[in-house]
Scaffold this motif. Sequence first.
Motif, PDB file in Angstrom:
ATOM      1  N   GLU A 144       6.415   2.862 -21.261  1.00 49.84           N
ATOM      2  CA  GLU A 144       5.550   1.708 -20.984  1.00 49.84           C
ATOM      3  C   GLU A 144       4.226   2.241 -20.428  1.00 49.84           C
ATOM      4  O   GLU A 144       3.955   2.167 -19.217  1.00 49.84           O
ATOM      5  CB  GLU A 144       6.241   0.762 -20.008  1.00 49.84           C
ATOM      6  N   LEU A 145       3.402   2.767 -21.325  1.00 50.60           N
ATOM      7  CA  LEU A 145       2.227   3.524 -20.892  1.00 50.60           C
ATOM      8  C   LEU A 145       1.159   2.661 -20.225  1.00 50.60           C
ATOM      9  O   LEU A 145       0.485   3.113 -19.298  1.00 50.60           O
ATOM     10  CB  LEU A 145       1.633   4.278 -22.083  1.00 50.60           C
ATOM     11  N   GLY A 146       0.989   1.423 -20.690  1.00 52.15           N
ATOM     12  CA  GLY A 146       0.012   0.536 -20.065  1.00 52.15           C
ATOM     13  C   GLY A 146       0.342   0.292 -18.601  1.00 52.15           C
ATOM     14  O   GLY A 146      -0.529   0.359 -17.726  1.00 52.15           O
ATOM     15  N   LYS A 147       1.619   0.019 -18.327  1.00 60.07           N
ATOM     16  CA  LYS A 147       2.058  -0.203 -16.950  1.00 60.07           C
ATOM     17  C   LYS A 147       1.958   1.088 -16.138  1.00 60.07           C
ATOM     18  O   LYS A 147       1.604   1.059 -14.945  1.00 60.07           O
ATOM     19  CB  LYS A 147       3.499  -0.720 -16.928  1.00 60.07           C
ATOM     20  N   ALA A 148       2.282   2.221 -16.778  1.00 57.14           N
ATOM     21  CA  ALA A 148       2.191   3.512 -16.084  1.00 57.14           C
ATOM     22  C   ALA A 148       0.751   3.802 -15.676  1.00 57.14           C
ATOM     23  O   ALA A 148       0.483   4.255 -14.559  1.00 57.14           O
ATOM     24  CB  ALA A 148       2.730   4.627 -16.985  1.00 57.14           C
ATOM     25  N   ILE A 149      -0.186   3.531 -16.587  1.00 56.85           N
ATOM     26  CA  ILE A 149      -1.611   3.756 -16.284  1.00 56.85           C
ATOM     27  C   ILE A 149      -2.040   2.904 -15.087  1.00 56.85           C
ATOM     28  O   ILE A 149      -2.708   3.399 -14.164  1.00 56.85           O
ATOM     29  CB  ILE A 149      -2.484   3.433 -17.517  1.00 56.85           C
ATOM     30  N   LYS A 150      -1.640   1.639 -15.079  1.00 58.55           N
ATOM     31  CA  LYS A 150      -2.012   0.759 -13.964  1.00 58.55           C
ATOM     32  C   LYS A 150      -1.431   1.247 -12.646  1.00 58.55           C
ATOM     33  O   LYS A 150      -2.109   1.237 -11.601  1.00 58.55           O
ATOM     34  CB  LYS A 150      -1.525  -0.669 -14.247  1.00 58.55           C
ATOM     35  N   ALA A 151      -0.170   1.701 -12.690  1.00 59.19           N
ATOM     36  CA  ALA A 151       0.482   2.144 -11.458  1.00 59.19           C
ATOM     37  C   ALA A 151      -0.115   3.462 -10.955  1.00 59.19           C
ATOM     38  O   ALA A 151      -0.352   3.621  -9.746  1.00 59.19           O
ATOM     39  CB  ALA A 151       1.985   2.293 -11.688  1.00 59.19           C
ATOM     40  N   PHE A 152      -0.377   4.411 -11.862  1.00 59.84           N
ATOM     41  CA  PHE A 152      -0.999   5.673 -11.442  1.00 59.84           C
ATOM     42  C   PHE A 152      -2.418   5.424 -10.913  1.00 59.84           C
ATOM     43  O   PHE A 152      -2.855   6.063  -9.952  1.00 59.84           O
ATOM     44  CB  PHE A 152      -1.041   6.674 -12.596  1.00 59.84           C
ATOM     45  N   THR A 153      -3.121   4.499 -11.555  1.00 63.60           N
ATOM     46  CA  THR A 153      -4.473   4.148 -11.092  1.00 63.60           C
ATOM     47  C   THR A 153      -4.411   3.556  -9.687  1.00 63.60           C
ATOM     48  O   THR A 153      -5.268   3.850  -8.839  1.00 63.60           O
ATOM     49  CB  THR A 153      -5.127   3.143 -12.060  1.00 63.60           C
ATOM     50  N   ARG A 154      -3.389   2.739  -9.442  1.00 67.09           N
ATOM     51  CA  ARG A 154      -3.220   2.157  -8.109  1.00 67.09           C
ATOM     52  C   ARG A 154      -2.969   3.252  -7.064  1.00 67.09           C
ATOM     53  O   ARG A 154      -3.488   3.182  -5.943  1.00 67.09           O
ATOM     54  CB  ARG A 154      -2.059   1.160  -8.119  1.00 67.09           C
ATOM     55  N   VAL A 155      -2.191   4.247  -7.438  1.00 70.25           N
ATOM     56  CA  VAL A 155      -1.942   5.379  -6.526  1.00 70.25           C
ATOM     57  C   VAL A 155      -3.262   6.035  -6.138  1.00 70.25           C
ATOM     58  O   VAL A 155      -3.513   6.319  -4.963  1.00 70.25           O
ATOM     59  CB  VAL A 155      -1.009   6.432  -7.173  1.00 70.25           C
TER      60      VAL A 155
ATOM     61  N   ASN B  71       0.820  -1.217   0.000  1.00 73.31           N
ATOM     62  CA  ASN B  71       0.000   0.000   0.000  1.00 73.31           C
ATOM     63  C   ASN B  71       0.853   1.267   0.000  1.00 73.31           C
ATOM     64  O   ASN B  71       0.395   2.329   0.436  1.00 73.31           O
ATOM     65  CB  ASN B  71      -0.930   0.005   1.222  1.00 73.31           C
ATOM     66  N   SER B  72       2.077   1.152  -0.493  1.00 75.10           N
ATOM     67  CA  SER B  72       2.963   2.313  -0.534  1.00 75.10           C
ATOM     68  C   SER B  72       2.571   3.239  -1.687  1.00 75.10           C
ATOM     69  O   SER B  72       2.861   2.965  -2.855  1.00 75.10           O
ATOM     70  CB  SER B  72       4.424   1.872  -0.699  1.00 75.10           C
ATOM     71  N   THR B  73       1.929   4.327  -1.349  1.00 75.03           N
ATOM     72  CA  THR B  73       1.497   5.288  -2.373  1.00 75.03           C
ATOM     73  C   THR B  73       2.694   5.849  -3.139  1.00 75.03           C
ATOM     74  O   THR B  73       2.689   5.898  -4.372  1.00 75.03           O
ATOM     75  CB  THR B  73       0.725   6.457  -1.706  1.00 75.03           C
ATOM     76  N   GLU B  74       3.724   6.250  -2.397  1.00 74.00           N
ATOM     77  CA  GLU B  74       4.909   6.830  -3.048  1.00 74.00           C
ATOM     78  C   GLU B  74       5.632   5.797  -3.900  1.00 74.00           C
ATOM     79  O   GLU B  74       6.166   6.121  -4.965  1.00 74.00           O
ATOM     80  CB  GLU B  74       5.849   7.415  -2.001  1.00 74.00           C
ATOM     81  N   GLY B  75       5.659   4.556  -3.423  1.00 75.06           N
ATOM     82  CA  GLY B  75       6.307   3.502  -4.200  1.00 75.06           C
ATOM     83  C   GLY B  75       5.649   3.336  -5.552  1.00 75.06           C
ATOM     84  O   GLY B  75       6.325   3.308  -6.591  1.00 75.06           O
ATOM     85  N   PHE B  76       4.322   3.237  -5.565  1.00 70.86           N
ATOM     86  CA  PHE B  76       3.594   3.097  -6.825  1.00 70.86           C
ATOM     87  C   PHE B  76       3.715   4.352  -7.689  1.00 70.86           C
ATOM     88  O   PHE B  76       3.810   4.266  -8.917  1.00 70.86           O
ATOM     89  CB  PHE B  76       2.119   2.776  -6.561  1.00 70.86           C
ATOM     90  N   PHE B  77       3.719   5.524  -7.035  1.00 71.77           N
ATOM     91  CA  PHE B  77       3.788   6.771  -7.792  1.00 71.77           C
ATOM     92  C   PHE B  77       5.114   6.883  -8.549  1.00 71.77           C
ATOM     93  O   PHE B  77       5.138   7.196  -9.746  1.00 71.77           O
ATOM     94  CB  PHE B  77       3.611   7.975  -6.871  1.00 71.77           C
ATOM     95  N   TYR B  78       6.209   6.596  -7.859  1.00 72.01           N
ATOM     96  CA  TYR B  78       7.510   6.699  -8.530  1.00 72.01           C
ATOM     97  C   TYR B  78       7.708   5.579  -9.545  1.00 72.01           C
ATOM     98  O   TYR B  78       8.334   5.799 -10.605  1.00 72.01           O
ATOM     99  CB  TYR B  78       8.649   6.724  -7.502  1.00 72.01           C
ATOM    100  N   LEU B  79       7.168   4.409  -9.264  1.00 67.48           N
ATOM    101  CA  LEU B  79       7.252   3.328 -10.243  1.00 67.48           C
ATOM    102  C   LEU B  79       6.458   3.689 -11.501  1.00 67.48           C
ATOM    103  O   LEU B  79       6.903   3.427 -12.626  1.00 67.48           O
ATOM    104  CB  LEU B  79       6.717   2.026  -9.636  1.00 67.48           C
TER     105      LEU B  79
ATOM    106  N   GLU C 134      -6.206   4.720  -6.222  1.00 68.29           N
ATOM    107  CA  GLU C 134      -6.999   3.806  -5.394  1.00 68.29           C
ATOM    108  C   GLU C 134      -6.584   3.929  -3.927  1.00 68.29           C
ATOM    109  O   GLU C 134      -7.410   3.865  -3.024  1.00 68.29           O
ATOM    110  CB  GLU C 134      -6.814   2.364  -5.873  1.00 68.29           C
ATOM    111  N   LEU C 135      -5.283   4.119  -3.716  1.00 70.44           N
ATOM    112  CA  LEU C 135      -4.758   4.247  -2.354  1.00 70.44           C
ATOM    113  C   LEU C 135      -5.002   5.643  -1.782  1.00 70.44           C
ATOM    114  O   LEU C 135      -5.186   5.815  -0.578  1.00 70.44           O
ATOM    115  CB  LEU C 135      -3.254   3.943  -2.344  1.00 70.44           C
TER     116      LEU C 135
ATOM    117  N   ALA D 163      -0.625  12.306  -9.295  1.00 70.09           N
ATOM    118  CA  ALA D 163      -0.934  11.068 -10.017  1.00 70.09           C
ATOM    119  C   ALA D 163      -2.093  11.286 -10.972  1.00 70.09           C
ATOM    120  O   ALA D 163      -2.089  10.782 -12.106  1.00 70.09           O
ATOM    121  CB  ALA D 163      -1.263   9.947  -9.027  1.00 70.09           C
ATOM    122  N   ALA D 164      -3.100  12.043 -10.529  1.00 70.15           N
ATOM    123  CA  ALA D 164      -4.259  12.309 -11.379  1.00 70.15           C
ATOM    124  C   ALA D 164      -3.863  13.087 -12.625  1.00 70.15           C
ATOM    125  O   ALA D 164      -4.287  12.769 -13.742  1.00 70.15           O
ATOM    126  CB  ALA D 164      -5.318  13.082 -10.591  1.00 70.15           C
TER     127      ALA D 164
END
Length: 238
Positions: free
Chosen positions: A50-61, A33-41, A63-64, A71-72
């Motif tokens: 790698e836009l697909g992965k970026a979208i998933k990671a920003f979306t996860r941010v 649940n590390s918001t910063e971890g997902f944000f920087y990733l 969600e948290l 992120a938005a």
Amino acid sequence: MNDLLKKAKEAFQKNDLKTASLLLNEVIEQNPNSTEGFFYLANVFHVRGELGKAIKAFTRVLELDSNHTDAAISLSVIYNDIGKYEEAKAIFEKANNQVKNTQGHGLSDPHLNKKFSIKHYEIAEMYASYGRHDEALFEYNKAAALDPDNLEIRIKISKNYSKKGYISKAFEELKRLKNEHPGYMPARIALGLLFYGNGNVIDAQSEWQNVLSREPNHAEAMMYVNLSRGATETNITL
């Protein structure tokens, strides 16, 4: 945990994306649940394209932390870049409203303002490319208000006034910009072009010569001076 995240941020800032990615994945493994971890990733993925992965990671941010404005905005920019304009607009407007509410309590973040400015600028450019100059002007003015240091926006505003036939307003904008920032050469170049396009060769040359007096090797100013000396009609366009 904090030490890992700090090292990951340092690696990211040095553009060592491989190290940053490894460290961030370790951060997330230890704390899912590390918001910063997902944000920087997400930013690592974005830089890599790698836009697909970026979208998933920003979306996860989001969600948290649904109020994570950075992120938005980043997610909105990606959606805009891949042509998902409705999704981009919805996310951007929500983030924009959050910032407005925050600013209403007396807080303002220059970093966020610049990000919003970039977004408004992109929208303005899109409108301008389709000749929708009223909408473009509206967005350019928003962008300029959010990031007063981006002087190029002021030149775009002048150009849009000119294309709408509001020549006096175009002159006003550039003259004000020149007076406020006398060392900003693009304003003088643009003002010279506006003078030239309206048949005033002498004042146009004066602006370009002024640039050359400050920067003798300014290629653009030299080109326009040489062109104007041999020109018999006003065929340089703003």
